[in-house]
Design an enzyme around this catalytic site. Sequence first.
Site, PDB file in Angstrom:
ATOM      1  N   ASP A  97     -14.243  53.483  73.941  1.00 29.46           N
ATOM      2  CA  ASP A  97     -14.241  52.198  73.481  1.00 29.46           C
ATOM      3  C   ASP A  97     -13.749  53.128  71.565  1.00 29.46           C
ATOM      4  O   ASP A  97     -14.140  54.088  71.399  1.00 29.46           O
ATOM      5  CB  ASP A  97     -15.660  52.262  73.062  1.00 29.46           C
ATOM      6  CG  ASP A  97     -16.972  52.226  72.632  1.00 29.46           C
ATOM      7  OD1 ASP A  97     -17.611  52.457  73.204  1.00 29.46           O
ATOM      8  OD2 ASP A  97     -16.580  53.185  71.642  1.00 29.46           O
ATOM      9  N   HIS A 112     -12.741  61.738  76.726  1.00 31.83           N
ATOM     10  CA  HIS A 112     -12.266  60.909  78.298  1.00 31.83           C
ATOM     11  C   HIS A 112     -11.417  59.673  77.525  1.00 31.83           C
ATOM     12  O   HIS A 112     -10.779  58.612  78.679  1.00 31.83           O
ATOM     13  CB  HIS A 112     -13.385  60.018  78.412  1.00 31.83           C
ATOM     14  CG  HIS A 112     -14.571  61.001  79.104  1.00 31.83           C
ATOM     15  ND1 HIS A 112     -15.718  61.161  79.490  1.00 31.83           N
ATOM     16  CD2 HIS A 112     -14.497  62.820  79.820  1.00 31.83           C
ATOM     17  CE1 HIS A 112     -16.151  61.947  79.620  1.00 31.83           C
ATOM     18  NE2 HIS A 112     -15.699  63.213  80.144  1.00 31.83           N
ATOM     19  N   ASN A 205     -31.638  60.395  71.796  1.00 36.62           N
ATOM     20  CA  ASN A 205     -30.968  59.627  73.425  1.00 36.62           C
ATOM     21  C   ASN A 205     -32.191  58.767  73.459  1.00 36.62           C
ATOM     22  O   ASN A 205     -33.704  58.838  73.530  1.00 36.62           O
ATOM     23  CB  ASN A 205     -31.244  60.925  74.145  1.00 36.62           C
ATOM     24  CG  ASN A 205     -30.339  59.952  75.746  1.00 36.62           C
ATOM     25  OD1 ASN A 205     -28.984  59.138  75.318  1.00 36.62           O
ATOM     26  ND2 ASN A 205     -30.800  59.991  77.182  1.00 36.62           N
TER      27      ASN A 205
HETATM   28  N1  APR Z   1     -29.335  54.321  72.338  1.00 35.00           N
HETATM   29  C1  APR Z   1     -30.051  55.696  72.835  1.00 35.00           C
HETATM   30  N2  APR Z   1     -29.979  56.046  73.804  1.00 35.00           N
HETATM   31  C2  APR Z   1     -29.895  54.947  74.931  1.00 35.00           C
HETATM   32  C3  APR Z   1     -29.242  53.669  74.946  1.00 35.00           C
HETATM   33  C4  APR Z   1     -29.524  53.198  73.209  1.00 35.00           C
HETATM   34  N3  APR Z   1     -29.499  52.397  73.309  1.00 35.00           N
HETATM   35  N4  APR Z   1     -29.098  52.697  75.919  1.00 35.00           N
HETATM   36  C5  APR Z   1     -28.974  53.930  76.616  1.00 35.00           C
HETATM   37  N5  APR Z   1     -29.224  55.231  76.334  1.00 35.00           N
HETATM   38  C6  APR Z   1     -28.828  56.348  76.703  1.00 35.00           C
HETATM   39  C7  APR Z   1     -29.792  56.223  78.348  1.00 35.00           C
HETATM   40  O1  APR Z   1     -30.780  56.876  78.398  1.00 35.00           O
HETATM   41  C8  APR Z   1     -29.115  57.547  78.797  1.00 35.00           C
HETATM   42  O2  APR Z   1     -29.172  58.414  78.919  1.00 35.00           O
HETATM   43  O3  APR Z   1     -27.454  56.309  77.152  1.00 35.00           O
HETATM   44  C9  APR Z   1     -27.389  57.556  78.273  1.00 35.00           C
HETATM   45  C10 APR Z   1     -25.598  57.132  79.145  1.00 35.00           C
HETATM   46  O4  APR Z   1     -26.082  57.939  80.258  1.00 35.00           O
HETATM   47  P1  APR Z   1     -24.357  57.214  81.144  1.00 35.00           P
HETATM   48  O5  APR Z   1     -24.367  55.879  81.321  1.00 35.00           O
HETATM   49  O6  APR Z   1     -24.528  58.303  81.933  1.00 35.00           O
HETATM   50  O7  APR Z   1     -23.517  57.553  79.969  1.00 35.00           O
HETATM   51  P2  APR Z   1     -22.895  58.984  79.556  1.00 35.00           P
HETATM   52  O8  APR Z   1     -23.396  59.759  79.346  1.00 35.00           O
HETATM   53  O9  APR Z   1     -21.947  58.163  77.953  1.00 35.00           O
HETATM   54  O10 APR Z   1     -21.644  58.983  81.198  1.00 35.00           O
HETATM   55  C11 APR Z   1     -20.618  60.131  80.549  1.00 35.00           C
HETATM   56  O11 APR Z   1     -19.825  59.480  83.044  1.00 35.00           O
HETATM   57  O12 APR Z   1     -18.912  57.811  84.249  1.00 35.00           O
HETATM   58  C12 APR Z   1     -18.415  58.583  83.554  1.00 35.00           C
HETATM   59  O13 APR Z   1     -16.486  59.127  81.938  1.00 35.00           O
HETATM   60  C13 APR Z   1     -17.505  58.611  82.131  1.00 35.00           C
HETATM   61  O14 APR Z   1     -17.631  59.085  79.684  1.00 35.00           O
HETATM   62  C14 APR Z   1     -19.151  59.079  80.816  1.00 35.00           C
HETATM   63  C15 APR Z   1     -19.669  59.800  81.617  1.00 35.00           C
END
Ligand code: APR
Length: 239
Positions: A97, A112, A205
């Site tokens: 984004d 990514h 996190n």
């Molecule tokens: N504030 C802080 N942390 C948050 C919030 C918030 N409001 N909401 C969710 N989270 C945390 C969740 O607890 C989780 O640990 O953000 C994390 C999101 O994890 P994922 O959904 O796995 O996303 P991400 O880690 O960015 O994924 C990595 O995986 O699918 C691929 O390419 C995709 O870039 C992505 C990569």
Amino acid sequence: MKTVQPYKRIVVLTGAGISAESGIATFRDKDGLWAKYDISEVATPEAFARNPRKVLDFYNMRRRDVLGALPNAAHAALARLERTAGLDVLIVTQNVDPLHERAGTQKLIHMHGRLLSAWCTACDDKQAWDQDISLETTCRSCSAIGHMRPDIVWFGEMPYQMDTIDDALAEADLFVSIGTSGNVYPAAGFVQTARRFGAHTVELNLEPSEGTSLFHQRRHGKASEIVPAFVAELTSGEK
Ligand code: APR
């Protein structure tokens, strides 16, 4: 209290959690994208070869979702951190984004890829893009039809600017990981690289990530609350 800025070279890794409060879906939360879509059907080169329309439609939906999205207090805090005199700050985001840019961050690597960019597989040109991509889409550089793909790093593809990222991790004295579950490499391994080169490492996190034990320090809460608080401590130098 003596104000001292203990850190000068800061690398920040962000993930989907930093954009959650801006209304953009994460991946592995219970209502995340991978609870609704199968990665192997929408986010691999094989899926694109097998069913390009399905993959293009998945990214068209995600692109439309970010067109009006606004950065939140966490993105804004990181842009402030970057503007702080005397600090060298690099934001490495796994997110596709545009919210770090919209908050004013300049030194930014989208490892990514980006939803607002399209890649022509005929001429290899990457171009700013905010429309849907279809099998009839024409490349603005070479006019080829039906060769445009999302400028997204799919599973099995090499993330962007890894050499630059590795160099920055080797030089960092502070590594901060924000809003990522620590499930996907190479990003999930950045904390170990930073530690090996002597950086202090912090996880911010909502909840403990897969790699939480690898960090020197961890704070849990919403990014829009804990990131501004952490940045205020860093920039005030107050211990
Ligand atoms: N504030 C802080 N942390 C948050 C919030 C918030 N409001 N909401 C969710 N989270 C945390 C969740 O607890 C989780 O640990 O953000 C994390 C999101 O994890 P994922 O959904 O796995 O996303 P991400 O880690 O960015 O994924 C990595 O995986 O699918 C691929 O390419 C995709 O870039 C992505 C990569």
